[in-house]
Design a protein around this motif. Structure first.
Motif, mmCIF file in Angstrom:
data_model
loop_
_atom_site.group_PDB
_atom_site.id
_atom_site.type_symbol
_atom_site.label_atom_id
_atom_site.label_comp_id
_atom_site.label_asym_id
_atom_site.label_seq_id
_atom_site.Cartn_x
_atom_site.Cartn_y
_atom_site.Cartn_z
ATOM 1 N N ALA A 1 -16.926 5.603 5.965
ATOM 2 C CA ALA A 1 -17.884 5.040 5.131
ATOM 3 C C ALA A 1 -18.687 6.329 4.680
ATOM 4 O O ALA A 1 -19.420 7.094 5.489
ATOM 5 C CB ALA A 1 -18.586 3.950 5.456
ATOM 6 N N GLY A 2 -18.971 6.479 3.623
ATOM 7 C CA GLY A 2 -19.977 7.461 2.686
ATOM 8 C C GLY A 2 -19.156 8.801 2.586
ATOM 9 O O GLY A 2 -19.885 9.754 2.060
ATOM 10 N N ALA A 3 -17.962 9.021 3.131
ATOM 11 C CA ALA A 3 -17.499 10.173 2.705
ATOM 12 C C ALA A 3 -16.999 10.568 1.548
ATOM 13 O O ALA A 3 -17.192 11.788 1.004
ATOM 14 C CB ALA A 3 -15.876 10.361 3.716
ATOM 15 N N LEU A 4 -16.641 9.582 0.577
ATOM 16 C CA LEU A 4 -16.341 9.700 -0.811
ATOM 17 C C LEU A 4 -17.364 9.428 -1.717
ATOM 18 O O LEU A 4 -18.608 8.789 -1.250
ATOM 19 C CB LEU A 4 -15.220 8.843 -1.338
ATOM 20 N N PRO A 5 -17.321 10.047 -2.827
ATOM 21 C CA PRO A 5 -18.778 9.477 -3.948
ATOM 22 C C PRO A 5 -18.870 8.106 -3.969
ATOM 23 O O PRO A 5 -17.739 7.036 -3.756
ATOM 24 C CB PRO A 5 -18.173 10.084 -5.246
ATOM 25 N N GLY A 6 -20.238 7.439 -4.201
ATOM 26 C CA GLY A 6 -20.736 6.059 -4.267
ATOM 27 C C GLY A 6 -22.019 6.127 -4.394
ATOM 28 O O GLY A 6 -22.595 7.105 -4.847
ATOM 29 N N PRO A 7 -22.541 4.964 -4.506
ATOM 30 C CA PRO A 7 -24.091 4.619 -4.776
ATOM 31 C C PRO A 7 -24.907 5.475 -3.710
ATOM 32 O O PRO A 7 -24.395 5.528 -2.367
ATOM 33 C CB PRO A 7 -24.159 3.132 -4.466
ATOM 34 N N ARG A 8 -25.880 5.931 -4.285
ATOM 35 C CA ARG A 8 -26.788 6.759 -3.572
ATOM 36 C C ARG A 8 -27.945 5.735 -3.378
ATOM 37 O O ARG A 8 -28.646 4.998 -4.082
ATOM 38 C CB ARG A 8 -27.267 7.951 -4.261
ATOM 39 N N GLY A 9 -28.393 6.093 -1.963
ATOM 40 C CA GLY A 9 -29.659 5.150 -1.490
ATOM 41 C C GLY A 9 -30.744 5.945 -1.885
ATOM 42 O O GLY A 9 -30.818 7.412 -2.364
ATOM 43 N N ALA B 1 -23.038 8.899 0.590
ATOM 44 C CA ALA B 1 -21.996 9.224 -0.341
ATOM 45 C C ALA B 1 -21.957 10.837 -0.249
ATOM 46 O O ALA B 1 -22.753 11.427 -0.078
ATOM 47 C CB ALA B 1 -22.275 8.844 -1.805
ATOM 48 N N ASN B 2 -20.789 11.044 -0.669
ATOM 49 C CA ASN B 2 -20.175 12.423 -0.870
ATOM 50 C C ASN B 2 -20.510 13.249 0.254
ATOM 51 O O ASN B 2 -20.447 14.806 0.378
ATOM 52 C CB ASN B 2 -21.046 13.182 -2.013
ATOM 53 N N ARG B 3 -20.150 12.706 1.345
ATOM 54 C CA ARG B 3 -20.231 13.483 2.866
ATOM 55 C C ARG B 3 -19.105 14.393 2.673
ATOM 56 O O ARG B 3 -19.592 15.775 3.333
ATOM 57 C CB ARG B 3 -20.245 12.511 4.010
ATOM 58 N N LEU B 4 -18.225 14.349 2.423
ATOM 59 C CA LEU B 4 -16.674 15.013 2.569
ATOM 60 C C LEU B 4 -17.116 16.477 1.548
ATOM 61 O O LEU B 4 -16.837 17.519 2.101
ATOM 62 C CB LEU B 4 -15.541 14.366 2.161
#
Length: 272
Positions: free
Chosen positions: A76-84, A210-213
């Protein structure tokens, strides 16, 4: 717990944690060895990308087949997604800026001590620099989807961020088994570098959603490219590797002192 995977209690959770880590690491080590052995037959030059880098990705793939729901949760959070709205953007920028800082510290010290530290013109490389950059990023992400996107959250479920990051960094270093055949000081410098960089990455990504990878892969790529263009630490020479390790340790200190908002010794709550 989610899906069809029921809670197994504390003892069961420990067994699950060890089983997941064991499967991932076994596949990552074996796959890296196999990929390294077959690379000469593929025609892919190691100066562009080393296929061993995809060993951790193979570990993730196998674990995803065996435990899909748990693996999705780890990633979870490895790929692009909503940012907190938690101020993570500033942390992300600092994380990426730490990579060139490591290069400057290592190469600068090496130059001051009379080492062969000089900026290499990218146009003089054996392969087009754009190809090297792209391949390095893909290879780095092949590693980081395993180390920082799966193993870090897995170990983090049992240990605080600092301890988890250091443990992942030690395993990351030992995964480069060929380094252990070098001089003891060279191996020590390399392990110091992987542990310190893992601490930077672990603390820097602690609350990033998000975008951790891409962030971890970008950091990894910037360090690799920086050292490629400024130092000869991969030649087996001891001094540049020791200085590289020392530079990584120095760069990690502000991250440890600053620390995440949560205790750096506290494991994540509710994770199994």
């Amino acid at each position: 717990m989610t899906g069809t995977e029921p809670s197994t209690g504390r003892l069961g959770g420990m067994r699950e944690w060890k089983a997941e880590a064991g499967v991932f690491l076994s596949v990552a080590f074996v796959a890296a060895g196999v990929l390294g052995a077959v690379q000469p037959g593929t025609g892919i030059p190691t100066g562009v990308v080393q296929l061993t880098q995809f060993g951790p990705a193979a570990g993730v793939a196998v674990l995803a087949l065996l435990r899909p729901a748990r693996t999705r949760r780890r990633l979870a959070g490895a790929l692009p997604g909503p940012r907190g709205a938690d101020g993570s953007a500033g942390r992300e920028a600092l994380l990426l800026l730490t990579a060139p800082l490591i290069v400057v510290l290592g190469a600068g010290t090496y130059a001051l001590l009379g080492g062969d530290a000089r900026l290499t013109d990218p146009r003089t490389l054996e392969h087009p620099f754009a190809l090297v950059v792209a391949a390095q990023l893909v290879g780095a992400c092949g590693e980081e989807i395993g180390w920082r996107c799966l193993l870090q959250p897995l170990v983090r479920s049992r240990f605080g961020p600092l301890t988890a990051s250091a443990l992942v960094g030690l395993v990351w270093g030992l995964w480069h088994v060929q380094v252990l055949a070098q001089a003891p000081a060279y191996a020590a410098g390399f392990l110091a570098a992987t542990v310190a960089m893992s601490v930077v990455l672990g603390l820097g990504l602690e609350r990033v959603r998000a975008n951790r990878l891409l962030l971890a892969g970008g950091f990894h790529t910037l360090v690799n490219l920086g050292m490629l263009l400024t130092m000869d630490e991969e030649s087996g020479a001891v001094l540049p590797m020791v200085l590289f390790g020392a530079a990584c340790l120095v760069a990690a200190v502000p991250w440890v002192l600053r620390g995440p908002a949560v205790s750096i010794l506290t494991p994540a709550h509710g994770a199994r």
